[in-house]
Design an enzyme around this catalytic site. Sequence first.
Site, PDB file in Angstrom:
ATOM      1  N   HIS A   1       0.827  -1.204   0.000  1.00  0.00           N
ATOM      2  CA  HIS A   1       0.000   0.000   0.000  1.00  0.00           C
ATOM      3  C   HIS A   1       0.857   1.248   0.000  1.00  0.00           C
ATOM      4  O   HIS A   1       0.541   2.236  -0.693  1.00  0.00           O
ATOM      5  CB  HIS A   1      -0.924  -0.022   1.217  1.00  0.00           C
ATOM      6  CG  HIS A   1      -2.055   0.948   1.130  1.00  0.00           C
ATOM      7  ND1 HIS A   1      -2.131   2.081   1.910  1.00  0.00           N
ATOM      8  CD2 HIS A   1      -3.172   0.958   0.352  1.00  0.00           C
ATOM      9  CE1 HIS A   1      -3.238   2.742   1.621  1.00  0.00           C
ATOM     10  NE2 HIS A   1      -3.893   2.089   0.684  1.00  0.00           N
ATOM     11  N   CYS A   2       1.947   1.234   0.733  1.00  0.00           N
ATOM     12  CA  CYS A   2       2.845   2.390   0.788  1.00  0.00           C
ATOM     13  C   CYS A   2       3.440   2.725  -0.576  1.00  0.00           C
ATOM     14  O   CYS A   2       3.780   3.889  -0.828  1.00  0.00           O
ATOM     15  CB  CYS A   2       3.988   2.129   1.763  1.00  0.00           C
ATOM     16  SG  CYS A   2       3.496   1.780   3.457  1.00  0.00           S
TER      17      CYS A   2
END
Length: 371
Positions: A363-364
Amino acid sequence: MEKLMSRGSFSPTLAGSRSLAATVSAGESPSPLPQPSGAGRRFGAEWEPHTRTFMSWPAREDVWGGYLDDVRWNIAELARAIAYYEPVVMLARPEQADAAQRACGSGVQVVALPVDDLWARDTVPVFVRETVGVVGVDLNFNGWGGKQPHDDDTRIGRELLSRCRIPQVRAPFVAEGGALESDGAGTLLVTASALVNDNRNPGKTRETLTAELRATLGVEQVVWFDGVPGEDVTDAHVDCLVRFVAPGIVVLDTAFPDTPDDSWSRSAAQARAVLAEAVDARGQRFEVIDLPRPDPAVITGGGDEFVASYTNFYIANGAVFVPRFGDRSADQRARDILGEHFADREIVPVSIDEIAAGGGGIHCATHDQPA
């Protein structure tokens, strides 16, 4: 449905063939962009349809040292995997764009823009909808409270929105995309450690920031968790702690059984207590589902900054990308849990040991642009 991915498996063509090429013909003057008004503003959920996924090519040896080639391999593999399901635009420094294109293959569009590192979730603006269409909100990225110099990443929001011809709003606060979790129905989850912090928003209280988040993002209910200040570069983003899988339903990062109590397990316990009492924008209680971490004794990666959280998954068009850490039982359990809530999507495990060793996850490293 689960689709297994392994290193070197991806060589797709660009999903949807939607290029970020300029929409104005040579010699034409671009038409004025509509001005954001704030009317009808809504911060969508990640499971809503995307136009594309933005990613950034790791650029700096002073950050990654001898691991730079390995983390680039991770990023290229992740980009190729996502490109099976939706268009992927990889931002890369001009002098590194050709190498990034070779690594990612023809299925990923590489766009030359100066970037510092791979954390597109935090450096690319967040997108909201309003009456004029999609609007980009520049969150004034400042290197996670000045912990790292990111001069290029600080500017990338304005430059990217200009390239995309998307109207821009500048937030009245400093934040990162990984600090904001939306259900698309008016509820926002945040950690106080990443926002109510003098390294980003000196002098601002939860109450002040709540009002600014509501006005800027178009949310109604802001649920605050304490988080963990100072123990990682982000000051504990919410996307490694609690994520929505549907309005009113969240998955919570939980420690592997019998591991020693630490700041992260205490943060999860505090979040659980908050969720037990809180309501969402509809006035409904939350359903909380544990998403247990893998066994730290058997995972294939490691290091002081290693993030072994399955909550850092990414929802794309038709797929959910979840970390594979090497604990087969825990990896499968995480895929099963997410598969129950995303039955219409393929659950795609991807090995990200090098990204995770840098303090982040899938996600980052990704940022969705809504359709």
